[in-house]
Write a protein that holds these residues in place. Structure first.
Motif, PDB file in Angstrom:
ATOM      1  N   SER A 215       0.844  -1.211   0.000  1.00 16.29           N
ATOM      2  CA  SER A 215       0.000   0.000   0.000  1.00 16.29           C
ATOM      3  C   SER A 215       0.870   1.249   0.000  1.00 16.29           C
ATOM      4  O   SER A 215       0.596   2.221  -0.722  1.00 16.29           O
ATOM      5  CB  SER A 215      -0.928   0.009   1.217  1.00 16.29           C
ATOM      6  OG  SER A 215      -1.892  -1.016   1.125  1.00 16.29           O
ATOM      7  N   SER A 216       1.925   1.220   0.807  1.00 20.33           N
ATOM      8  CA  SER A 216       2.853   2.355   0.854  1.00 20.33           C
ATOM      9  C   SER A 216       3.565   2.520  -0.490  1.00 20.33           C
ATOM     10  O   SER A 216       3.734   3.653  -0.978  1.00 20.33           O
ATOM     11  CB  SER A 216       3.878   2.126   1.972  1.00 20.33           C
ATOM     12  OG  SER A 216       4.857   3.134   1.972  1.00 20.33           O
ATOM     13  N   ASP A 218       2.403   1.606  -3.399  1.00 25.07           N
ATOM     14  CA  ASP A 218       1.407   2.131  -4.347  1.00 25.07           C
ATOM     15  C   ASP A 218       1.377   3.660  -4.292  1.00 25.07           C
ATOM     16  O   ASP A 218       1.391   4.341  -5.327  1.00 25.07           O
ATOM     17  CB  ASP A 218       0.007   1.600  -4.019  1.00 25.07           C
ATOM     18  CG  ASP A 218      -0.147   0.105  -4.248  1.00 25.07           C
ATOM     19  OD1 ASP A 218       0.716  -0.485  -4.922  1.00 25.07           O
ATOM     20  OD2 ASP A 218      -1.140  -0.456  -3.750  1.00 25.07           O
ATOM     21  N   GLU A 219       1.313   4.186  -3.078  1.00 22.08           N
ATOM     22  CA  GLU A 219       1.220   5.635  -2.885  1.00 22.08           C
ATOM     23  C   GLU A 219       2.447   6.352  -3.445  1.00 22.08           C
ATOM     24  O   GLU A 219       2.349   7.445  -4.008  1.00 22.08           O
ATOM     25  CB  GLU A 219       1.061   5.961  -1.392  1.00 22.08           C
ATOM     26  CG  GLU A 219      -0.265   5.514  -0.797  1.00 22.08           C
ATOM     27  CD  GLU A 219      -0.312   5.713   0.710  1.00 22.08           C
ATOM     28  OE1 GLU A 219       0.595   6.388   1.239  1.00 22.08           O
ATOM     29  OE2 GLU A 219      -1.255   5.195   1.347  1.00 22.08           O
ATOM     30  N   LYS A 220       3.613   5.713  -3.308  1.00 26.31           N
ATOM     31  CA  LYS A 220       4.869   6.318  -3.782  1.00 26.31           C
ATOM     32  C   LYS A 220       5.135   6.017  -5.247  1.00 26.31           C
ATOM     33  O   LYS A 220       6.145   6.454  -5.792  1.00 26.31           O
ATOM     34  CB  LYS A 220       6.039   5.802  -2.936  1.00 26.31           C
ATOM     35  CG  LYS A 220       5.954   6.142  -1.464  1.00 26.31           C
ATOM     36  CD  LYS A 220       7.058   5.435  -0.697  1.00 26.31           C
ATOM     37  CE  LYS A 220       6.929   5.639   0.804  1.00 26.31           C
ATOM     38  NZ  LYS A 220       7.931   4.812   1.547  1.00 26.31           N
ATOM     39  N   GLN A 221       4.252   5.204  -5.859  1.00 26.09           N
ATOM     40  CA  GLN A 221       4.404   4.782  -7.259  1.00 26.09           C
ATOM     41  C   GLN A 221       5.744   4.083  -7.499  1.00 26.09           C
ATOM     42  O   GLN A 221       6.434   4.332  -8.487  1.00 26.09           O
ATOM     43  CB  GLN A 221       4.244   5.981  -8.200  1.00 26.09           C
ATOM     44  CG  GLN A 221       2.847   6.586  -8.154  1.00 26.09           C
ATOM     45  CD  GLN A 221       2.632   7.655  -9.194  1.00 26.09           C
ATOM     46  OE1 GLN A 221       3.436   8.574  -9.321  1.00 26.09           O
ATOM     47  NE2 GLN A 221       1.557   7.536  -9.961  1.00 26.09           N
ATOM     48  N   HIS A 256      -2.543  -4.692  -5.647  1.00 23.34           N
ATOM     49  CA  HIS A 256      -1.622  -3.551  -5.579  1.00 23.34           C
ATOM     50  C   HIS A 256      -0.968  -3.297  -6.926  1.00 23.34           C
ATOM     51  O   HIS A 256      -0.405  -4.201  -7.534  1.00 23.34           O
ATOM     52  CB  HIS A 256      -0.556  -3.793  -4.513  1.00 23.34           C
ATOM     53  CG  HIS A 256      -1.112  -3.838  -3.122  1.00 23.34           C
ATOM     54  ND1 HIS A 256      -1.432  -2.700  -2.420  1.00 23.34           N
ATOM     55  CD2 HIS A 256      -1.444  -4.881  -2.325  1.00 23.34           C
ATOM     56  CE1 HIS A 256      -1.916  -3.050  -1.232  1.00 23.34           C
ATOM     57  NE2 HIS A 256      -1.945  -4.365  -1.166  1.00 23.34           N
TER      58      HIS A 256
END
Length: 324
Positions: A215-216, A218-221, A256
């Motif tokens: 998840s982390s 994903d947020e940071k791409q 993800h």
């Protein structure tokens, strides 16, 4: 295959699986259908080390995908000696090695011993995150900005390496007995072949931790490569080599966008598939132990912004792994 000789990769890494070294004569697999080259596996590791050390772009790290020494060492009281021999070869260069644990690690050592050993790659402090439960051997590391690697413990739920009096052992026994009624639990059941003693699975604690890591990312791409000993995609291996709860692990990966690749060992013939739903590459690397002395079984992976280019040696097939 186009290996983009004019473009310098962001970084490269080496990968090798199922060395299973033992100072014994050649033998056969469990069903006596496949030859195993116990002594010459060390020479094949030396071949890999020589290739990596002489490459124009030096690998940033090495992935050792488990089963570094063979279970036969235990009955010859040679586990420590065999491990010293292989680790001495791996330490001949200064490159960091990330060690995955497979079934043969647990044939030779208890889980508590492995957590204290040189096969615990977390001990040098370089990994950046791990599950709260200290007995789960899993962690993440970032070799280059925007790229994360996650090492998983495929024997977190297993009969191997656990004390028979422990709750973990009892829970694993309950899981395997639901599917395997054979007297010898290394003998696969008629269906759901993966439920054998030489396989294992991922606990909910580990799956939840992986979910949060991804998840982390994903947020940071970020681009994430997950590594473990056991394959988790049914099209990337023989069914007898899959993790017990491969479907649960697959569900996490599929939820993800950051995941680009999953690498495993265990199935000595190697295999590959690309997940039709997500485009994630599932690579099972050919094992050193069943590779004849006149061949090789390792790879060098060059990582670019939009792809990984795997250069295979010997039995290992070249692959272009585009990111979705």
């Amino acid at each position: 295959m186009d290996r983009c000789p004019l473009q310098t990769p962001l970084f490269t890494f080496g990968v090798i699986a199922d060395i299973q070294y033992a100072d014994i004569d050649d033998g056969y697999n469990y069903t006596r259908t496949r030859r195993r080259y116990y002594r010459s596996s060390l020479q094949l590791l030396k071949n890999a080390q020589k290739s990596w050390s002489e490459s124009a772009v030096k690998p940033r790290f090495i992935l050792q995908l488990g089963d570094i020494i063979d279970g036969f060492n235990k009955m010859h009281d040679a586990s420590e000696q065999a491990l010293d021999t292989v680790l001495r070869e791996l330490s001949s260069s200064p490159v960091k090695v990330h060690h995955v644990w497979g079934n043969h690690e647990f044939y030779n050592f208890s889980r508590s011993a492995l957590l204290r050993s040189r096969l615990n790659s977390r001990l040098d402090g370089s990994p950046s995150g791990a599950p709260e439960r200290a007995d789960i051997y899993a962690y993440q590391f970032s070799p280059f900005p925007g790229f994360t690697f996650v090492l998983l413990d495929a024997y977190d739920v297993s009969l191997l390496g656990r004390e028979e009096s422990s709750e973990e052992y009892r829970n694993a026994m309950a899981v395997i007995k639901l599917h395997n009624n054979n007297e010898d639990l290394n003998c696969p059941p008629e269906s759901e072949h993966r439920f054998t003693m030489f396989n294992g699975g991922f606990s909910k604690d580990q799956l939840d931790w992986l979910d949060s890591v991804l998840s982390s990312a994903d947020e940071k791409q970020e681009r994430v490569t997950v590594i473990s000993h056991l394959p988790v995609h049914p099209e990337s291996t023989d069914s007898v080599c899959l993790a017990w709860n491969f479907n649960e692990l697959l569900a996490v990966l599929r939820s993800h966008s950051s995941v680009v690749c999953y690498m495993a060992g265990h199935a000595h013939d190697g295999d590959y598939c690309r997940d039709k739903d997500t485009g994630v590459h599932h690579l099972t690397l050919d094992g050193v132990i069943e590779t004849p002395p006149d061949s090789d079984a390792f790879a060098t992976v060059s990582v670019y912004a939009d792809r990984m280019v795997l250069e295979g040696f010997g039995r290992v097939t070249d692959r272009l792994l585009m990111f979705s």
